[in-house]
Motif scaffolding. Structure first.
Motif, PDB file in Angstrom:
ATOM      1  N   GLU A  96       0.811  -1.224   0.000  1.00  0.00           N
ATOM      2  CA  GLU A  96       0.000   0.000   0.000  1.00  0.00           C
ATOM      3  C   GLU A  96       0.842   1.271   0.000  1.00  0.00           C
ATOM      4  O   GLU A  96       0.289   2.367  -0.004  1.00  0.00           O
ATOM      5  N   MET A  97       2.146   1.145   0.012  1.00  0.00           N
ATOM      6  CA  MET A  97       3.032   2.305   0.180  1.00  0.00           C
ATOM      7  C   MET A  97       2.735   3.447  -0.790  1.00  0.00           C
ATOM      8  O   MET A  97       2.788   4.604  -0.409  1.00  0.00           O
ATOM      9  N   ASP A  98       2.439   3.126  -2.029  1.00  0.00           N
ATOM     10  CA  ASP A  98       2.230   4.171  -3.036  1.00  0.00           C
ATOM     11  C   ASP A  98       0.772   4.566  -3.216  1.00  0.00           C
ATOM     12  O   ASP A  98       0.480   5.524  -3.930  1.00  0.00           O
ATOM     13  N   SER A  99      -0.145   3.848  -2.563  1.00  0.00           N
ATOM     14  CA  SER A  99      -1.561   4.125  -2.817  1.00  0.00           C
ATOM     15  C   SER A  99      -2.266   4.868  -1.686  1.00  0.00           C
ATOM     16  O   SER A  99      -3.404   5.291  -1.854  1.00  0.00           O
ATOM     17  N   ALA A 100      -1.610   5.043  -0.551  1.00  0.00           N
ATOM     18  CA  ALA A 100      -2.257   5.726   0.579  1.00  0.00           C
ATOM     19  C   ALA A 100      -1.265   6.673   1.242  1.00  0.00           C
ATOM     20  O   ALA A 100      -0.125   6.289   1.512  1.00  0.00           O
ATOM     21  N   GLY A 101      -1.706   7.887   1.528  1.00  0.00           N
ATOM     22  CA  GLY A 101      -0.884   8.816   2.291  1.00  0.00           C
ATOM     23  C   GLY A 101      -0.870   8.428   3.756  1.00  0.00           C
ATOM     24  O   GLY A 101       0.147   8.491   4.427  1.00  0.00           O
ATOM     25  N   CYS A 102      -2.032   8.000   4.243  1.00  0.00           N
ATOM     26  CA  CYS A 102      -2.172   7.539   5.624  1.00  0.00           C
ATOM     27  C   CYS A 102      -2.948   6.228   5.587  1.00  0.00           C
ATOM     28  O   CYS A 102      -4.042   6.157   5.021  1.00  0.00           O
ATOM     29  N   LEU A 103      -2.370   5.203   6.183  1.00  0.00           N
ATOM     30  CA  LEU A 103      -2.954   3.861   6.188  1.00  0.00           C
ATOM     31  C   LEU A 103      -3.218   3.440   7.619  1.00  0.00           C
ATOM     32  O   LEU A 103      -2.372   3.646   8.495  1.00  0.00           O
ATOM     33  N   ILE A 104      -4.383   2.844   7.877  1.00  0.00           N
ATOM     34  CA  ILE A 104      -4.655   2.223   9.167  1.00  0.00           C
ATOM     35  C   ILE A 104      -4.819   0.732   8.935  1.00  0.00           C
ATOM     36  O   ILE A 104      -5.449   0.311   7.955  1.00  0.00           O
ATOM     37  N   LEU A 105      -4.208  -0.056   9.809  1.00  0.00           N
ATOM     38  CA  LEU A 105      -4.348  -1.502   9.778  1.00  0.00           C
ATOM     39  C   LEU A 105      -4.898  -1.927  11.124  1.00  0.00           C
ATOM     40  O   LEU A 105      -4.320  -1.598  12.162  1.00  0.00           O
ATOM     41  N   ILE A 106      -6.031  -2.628  11.112  1.00  0.00           N
ATOM     42  CA  ILE A 106      -6.645  -3.104  12.353  1.00  0.00           C
ATOM     43  C   ILE A 106      -6.541  -4.621  12.368  1.00  0.00           C
ATOM     44  O   ILE A 106      -7.058  -5.304  11.484  1.00  0.00           O
ATOM     45  N   GLY A 107      -5.828  -5.110  13.381  1.00  0.00           N
ATOM     46  CA  GLY A 107      -5.568  -6.542  13.459  1.00  0.00           C
ATOM     47  C   GLY A 107      -5.529  -7.042  14.883  1.00  0.00           C
ATOM     48  O   GLY A 107      -6.217  -6.519  15.761  1.00  0.00           O
ATOM     49  N   HIS A 108      -4.687  -8.046  15.083  1.00  0.00           N
ATOM     50  CA  HIS A 108      -4.677  -8.830  16.325  1.00  0.00           C
ATOM     51  C   HIS A 108      -3.270  -8.934  16.908  1.00  0.00           C
ATOM     52  O   HIS A 108      -2.287  -8.843  16.185  1.00  0.00           O
ATOM     53  N   ASN A 109      -3.222  -9.202  18.199  1.00  0.00           N
ATOM     54  CA  ASN A 109      -1.967  -9.581  18.833  1.00  0.00           C
ATOM     55  C   ASN A 109      -1.779 -11.080  18.660  1.00  0.00           C
ATOM     56  O   ASN A 109      -2.773 -11.785  18.510  1.00  0.00           O
ATOM     57  N   PRO A 110      -0.566 -11.561  18.624  1.00  0.00           N
ATOM     58  CA  PRO A 110       0.663 -10.830  18.907  1.00  0.00           C
ATOM     59  C   PRO A 110       1.250 -10.091  17.692  1.00  0.00           C
ATOM     60  O   PRO A 110       2.187  -9.318  17.839  1.00  0.00           O
ATOM     61  N   GLY A 111       0.717 -10.306  16.504  1.00  0.00           N
ATOM     62  CA  GLY A 111       1.298  -9.741  15.289  1.00  0.00           C
ATOM     63  C   GLY A 111       1.416  -8.230  15.298  1.00  0.00           C
ATOM     64  O   GLY A 111       2.459  -7.680  14.915  1.00  0.00           O
ATOM     65  N   ILE A 112       0.356  -7.526  15.714  1.00  0.00           N
ATOM     66  CA  ILE A 112       0.379  -6.054  15.730  1.00  0.00           C
ATOM     67  C   ILE A 112       1.476  -5.552  16.663  1.00  0.00           C
ATOM     68  O   ILE A 112       2.258  -4.667  16.303  1.00  0.00           O
TER      69      ILE A 112
END
Length: 168
Positions: A96-112
């Motif tokens: 998503e680096m080139d497609s969003a100025g600000c990105l939010i990712l909503i996920g789970h622990n422990p990964g986040i």
């Protein structure tokens, strides 16, 4: 991308009618926490262009509530973010680096939590900054990172549900 927001889903019920972990809904406290964090993000002017959300019920519900404070945001529900390890999360972010100025990712622990710590270590964050995340990544918390031209991440702030109103 100039900003990344990593958010763990808000507090969920212990079980679900189906018995599947993926189907656990938000608890009443989780709904309140998500609303507080959403308002704190909006007050800080942190409106994402795009949201990547795990396919689990609790992450989708967290997003729906946070989204109420942020207005129109393009969203992608992605099943493989459910309990994803940091490498999978990072691959989705990098895509998503080139497609969003600000990105939010909503996920789970422990990964986040693991990904947040990795980003800080790679960016040579001060020990005091790393210590702020050493206590874990509680439900409903959001970590805001700035991203420089070399794709290094620096922690701008943490919004915990309990202090979201003070952070706003």
């Amino acid at each position: 991308m100039h900003r990344l927001i990593l958010m763990r889903h808000a507090k969920a019920e212990r079980g679900s009618p189906s018995g599947r972990d993926k189907d656990r809904p938000l608890a009443a406290r989780g709904r309140d926490d998500a609303a507080r964090v959403g308002k704190a993000l909006a007050t800080r002017g942190l409106k994402p262009d795009r949201a990547l959300v795990s396919g689990a019920a609790r992450t989708r519900q967290t997003w729906d509530i946070v989204h109420d404070s942020l207005g129109d945001v393009e969203v992608a529900i992605i099943d493989d973010l459910y309990e994803a390890d940091p490498d999978i999360l990072r691959a989705r972010i990098e895509a998503e680096m080139d497609s969003a100025g600000c990105l939010i990712l909503i996920g789970h622990n422990p990964g986040i939590h693991q990904l947040a710590v990795e980003l800080l270590m790679e960016g040579a964050a001060a020990p005091s900054v790393l210590e702020r995340l050493s206590s874990g990544f509680p439900t409903g918390m959001a970590a805001i990172f700035s991203v420089d031209a070399a794709e290094r991440y620096a922690l701008e702030g943490l919004i915990r549900p309990d202090d979201a109103e003070a952070a706003a």
